[in-house]
Enzyme design. Structure first.
Site, PDB file in Angstrom:
ATOM      1  N   LYS A 180       0.816  -1.211   0.000  1.00  0.00           N
ATOM      2  CA  LYS A 180       0.000   0.000   0.000  1.00  0.00           C
ATOM      3  C   LYS A 180       0.860   1.276   0.000  1.00  0.00           C
ATOM      4  O   LYS A 180       2.065   1.229   0.318  1.00  0.00           O
ATOM      5  CB  LYS A 180      -0.916  -0.023   1.226  1.00  0.00           C
ATOM      6  CG  LYS A 180      -1.940  -1.170   1.212  1.00  0.00           C
ATOM      7  CD  LYS A 180      -2.858  -1.076   2.423  1.00  0.00           C
ATOM      8  CE  LYS A 180      -3.933  -2.141   2.408  1.00  0.00           C
ATOM      9  NZ  LYS A 180      -4.871  -1.994   3.571  1.00  0.00           N
ATOM     10  N   TYR A 200     -12.588  -1.809  -3.373  1.00  0.00           N
ATOM     11  CA  TYR A 200     -13.034  -1.965  -1.978  1.00  0.00           C
ATOM     12  C   TYR A 200     -14.560  -1.836  -1.844  1.00  0.00           C
ATOM     13  O   TYR A 200     -15.049  -1.526  -0.746  1.00  0.00           O
ATOM     14  CB  TYR A 200     -12.337  -0.938  -1.089  1.00  0.00           C
ATOM     15  CG  TYR A 200     -10.926  -1.328  -0.686  1.00  0.00           C
ATOM     16  CD1 TYR A 200     -10.699  -2.425   0.147  1.00  0.00           C
ATOM     17  CD2 TYR A 200      -9.816  -0.595  -1.108  1.00  0.00           C
ATOM     18  CE1 TYR A 200      -9.415  -2.782   0.541  1.00  0.00           C
ATOM     19  CE2 TYR A 200      -8.522  -0.947  -0.714  1.00  0.00           C
ATOM     20  CZ  TYR A 200      -8.342  -2.040   0.112  1.00  0.00           C
ATOM     21  OH  TYR A 200      -7.074  -2.398   0.515  1.00  0.00           O
ATOM     22  N   ASN A 246      -1.813   0.230   6.972  1.00  0.00           N
ATOM     23  CA  ASN A 246      -1.302  -1.068   7.441  1.00  0.00           C
ATOM     24  C   ASN A 246      -0.510  -1.827   6.378  1.00  0.00           C
ATOM     25  O   ASN A 246      -0.401  -3.044   6.422  1.00  0.00           O
ATOM     26  CB  ASN A 246      -2.430  -1.898   8.056  1.00  0.00           C
ATOM     27  CG  ASN A 246      -3.543  -2.167   7.078  1.00  0.00           C
ATOM     28  OD1 ASN A 246      -3.476  -1.773   5.919  1.00  0.00           O
ATOM     29  ND2 ASN A 246      -4.568  -2.865   7.536  1.00  0.00           N
ATOM     30  N   HIS A 251      -2.179  -5.497   1.625  1.00  0.00           N
ATOM     31  CA  HIS A 251      -3.493  -6.131   1.445  1.00  0.00           C
ATOM     32  C   HIS A 251      -3.253  -7.567   1.007  1.00  0.00           C
ATOM     33  O   HIS A 251      -2.296  -7.846   0.291  1.00  0.00           O
ATOM     34  CB  HIS A 251      -4.288  -5.408   0.339  1.00  0.00           C
ATOM     35  CG  HIS A 251      -5.481  -6.199  -0.116  1.00  0.00           C
ATOM     36  ND1 HIS A 251      -6.709  -6.106   0.487  1.00  0.00           N
ATOM     37  CD2 HIS A 251      -5.615  -7.147  -1.088  1.00  0.00           C
ATOM     38  CE1 HIS A 251      -7.549  -6.948  -0.102  1.00  0.00           C
ATOM     39  NE2 HIS A 251      -6.909  -7.591  -1.066  1.00  0.00           N
ATOM     40  N   GLU A 301      -9.991 -10.511  -7.283  1.00  0.00           N
ATOM     41  CA  GLU A 301      -9.037  -9.410  -7.125  1.00  0.00           C
ATOM     42  C   GLU A 301      -7.897  -9.508  -8.132  1.00  0.00           C
ATOM     43  O   GLU A 301      -7.442  -8.479  -8.659  1.00  0.00           O
ATOM     44  CB  GLU A 301      -8.520  -9.398  -5.685  1.00  0.00           C
ATOM     45  CG  GLU A 301      -9.615  -9.000  -4.702  1.00  0.00           C
ATOM     46  CD  GLU A 301      -9.219  -9.084  -3.233  1.00  0.00           C
ATOM     47  OE1 GLU A 301     -10.060  -8.743  -2.390  1.00  0.00           O
ATOM     48  OE2 GLU A 301      -8.078  -9.489  -2.919  1.00  0.00           O
TER      49      GLU A 301
END
Ligand code: ADP
Ligand code: MG
Length: 140
Positions: free
Chosen positions: A11, A51, A114, A117, A128
């Site tokens: 990310k 998302y 964080n 993913h 995905e």
């Protein structure tokens, strides 16, 4: 155990801190192989689509803002039991709850930033991967 493919993202909070290599090494050291990889700066529309499952959640706006704040490295990982293995090496969503030695424990800044993913099930992995890669981009 079966050879599986899963979808992973490094990310923006991590790419901004130049952690692409460090995180990829942790994935590889866990026995996962990067069989596709590209660096993308996702649009708001791409982030909202990716998302969509979280669109009613209170953190959705923050999630889309965070994911569009810099480049992301999208990857397909392959290996024995890859989906669960990737979730294990990632650690818990909130780094405060993540096990020692996991990517989120070592690198994440907060629950929102964080660092990685990973798909959570075979169906989401397939969806995905397809969202970001064509078949010809997955080269083994
Ligand atoms: P995971 O990424 O571990 O599968 P979720 O699917 O529950 O976690 O959530 C997707 C992402 O949304 C998280 O990785 C995190 O970036 C963000 N997120 C989840 N919960 C929160 C929260 N309470 N506050 C801010 N961001 C959150
Ligand atoms: Mg999730």
């Amino acid at each position: 155990m079966a050879i599986e493919r899963t979808f992973s993202m490094i990310k923006p909070d991590a790419t901004k801190r130049n952690l692409t290599g460090a995180i990829t090494k942790m994935l590889e050291d866990a026995g996962l192989r990067v069989v596709a990889s590209k660096r993308v700066w996702m649009s708001k529309r791409e982030a909202e689509g990716f998302y969509a499952v979280h669109k009613e959640r209170p953190f959705f706006g923050e999630l889309v803002d965070t994911m569009t704040s810099g480049p992301t490295v999208v990857q397909v990982l392959e290996g024995e039991n890859a989906i669960l293995k990737n979730r294990e090496i990632m650690g818990a969503t909130n780094p405060a709850n993540a096990d020692e030695g996991t990517i989120r424990k070592v690198h994440a800044l907060s629950i929102g930033e964080n660092s990685v993913h990973g798909s959570d099930a075979p169906e989401t992995a397939a969806q995905e991967i397809k969202y970001w890669f064509s078949d010809t981009e997955i080269v083994g």
